[in-house]
Scaffold this motif. Sequence first.
Motif, PDB file in Angstrom:
ATOM      1  N   ALA A  93       7.048 -24.285   6.767  1.00 36.97           N
ATOM      2  CA  ALA A  93       7.286 -25.200   7.896  1.00 36.97           C
ATOM      3  C   ALA A  93       6.267 -24.942   9.006  1.00 36.97           C
ATOM      4  O   ALA A  93       5.765 -25.885   9.634  1.00 36.97           O
ATOM      5  N   LYS A  94       5.930 -23.680   9.227  1.00 39.21           N
ATOM      6  CA  LYS A  94       4.944 -23.337  10.260  1.00 39.21           C
ATOM      7  C   LYS A  94       3.561 -23.869   9.882  1.00 39.21           C
ATOM      8  O   LYS A  94       2.803 -24.324  10.745  1.00 39.21           O
ATOM      9  N   SER A  95       3.242 -23.823   8.584  1.00 38.18           N
ATOM     10  CA  SER A  95       1.939 -24.329   8.151  1.00 38.18           C
ATOM     11  C   SER A  95       1.844 -25.835   8.403  1.00 38.18           C
ATOM     12  O   SER A  95       0.784 -26.342   8.782  1.00 38.18           O
ATOM     13  N   ILE A  96       2.954 -26.541   8.214  1.00 36.68           N
ATOM     14  CA  ILE A  96       2.985 -27.975   8.507  1.00 36.68           C
ATOM     15  C   ILE A  96       2.804 -28.199  10.010  1.00 36.68           C
ATOM     16  O   ILE A  96       2.041 -29.065  10.433  1.00 36.68           O
ATOM     17  N   TYR A  97       3.487 -27.391  10.795  1.00 35.88           N
ATOM     18  CA  TYR A  97       3.374 -27.479  12.253  1.00 35.88           C
ATOM     19  C   TYR A  97       1.926 -27.238  12.694  1.00 35.88           C
ATOM     20  O   TYR A  97       1.392 -27.971  13.529  1.00 35.88           O
ATOM     21  N   ASP A  98       1.279 -26.226  12.102  1.00 35.82           N
ATOM     22  CA  ASP A  98      -0.103 -25.915  12.456  1.00 35.82           C
ATOM     23  C   ASP A  98      -1.029 -27.087  12.130  1.00 35.82           C
ATOM     24  O   ASP A  98      -1.953 -27.404  12.899  1.00 35.82           O
ATOM     25  N   LEU A  99      -0.803 -27.732  10.988  1.00 38.92           N
ATOM     26  CA  LEU A  99      -1.616 -28.893  10.604  1.00 38.92           C
ATOM     27  C   LEU A  99      -1.393 -30.057  11.568  1.00 38.92           C
ATOM     28  O   LEU A  99      -2.318 -30.798  11.886  1.00 38.92           O
ATOM     29  N   MET A 100      -0.164 -30.192  12.027  1.00 37.92           N
ATOM     30  CA  MET A 100       0.138 -31.249  13.007  1.00 37.92           C
ATOM     31  C   MET A 100      -0.580 -30.989  14.332  1.00 37.92           C
ATOM     32  O   MET A 100      -1.139 -31.908  14.936  1.00 37.92           O
TER      33      MET A 100
END
Length: 284
Positions: A93-100
């Motif tokens: 979930a954090k990796s998705i947040y970072d990409l966002m």
Amino acid sequence: MATMSLNSQIKSIYQSLTKTEKKVADYTLKHIEQLDTMTLSEMSKAINVGEATIMRFVYKLGYESLAQFKVEIIKEMVKKKEDKDDDSAESYAKSIYDLMIDTIQANPKENIEKVVNLIEKAKHIYFLGNGTSGYSAEVAAYRFFRGGVSCESVTDVHMMTMKSALIKKDELMIVISQSGDNSNMIDAVNYAKKNHCPVVMITARKYSSLSKMGDVCLFHAPISLADLSYYGGTLGIIIQEFILELVFKAYSQRNLDIVDEIQRITTLSTDVFHESLYSKSKNK
């Protein structure tokens, strides 16, 4: 000015690099923890490329000096240390947040506003997407349709050719392509340009063929270097839909009354439809 993470920056320009520059990129991604203490000469020997090649790579990333590049390396090392050995759902979930966050930082607010201006002026909008990008095109068309925008998604390559050949200058084409080099999309854009129709590009690659063809280009964070065709899968769709949602949010803020009214009407109509289905099943 905020920018994408070093990791995302490298992935976004990777396909445009020369063979030797890709060696620098690959080494940076695989051995980033070694680079912050290396001199330019030491880096040249370790990677087996010339010093000039390393500096060209640094400049293509947008840095003015090797020192500035190393500051980003240190930031990336800190982030990498935090994420190491964590394959939990929370880490994903954090990796998705970072990409966002990278996606937000890659797009100046004025570029989002330019896209909204084009949407407001257009009599009709075509969202083009092929493969996994087709899913994003369909969701975008659904989202904007429920915001009162006359639009449709086009995911079939033959329909793309026909629609783009007939497109008018008072309409708008929004092209969604993760690689930015889809030949079907390029053909469609060429038709649109001949018809003097404005085109918006949404891609992950800054120096791709399509990124050079748009009246406005928006960039989302790239996902993976696992293969040279990039991306694909659910994560790519999530990031594409995120940037489209940023555009929709900006549009809805400027057209709040219209969006609210259309959403109210469409919600009521679907509620009636569902009640009808429920009544029919209950009476069986």
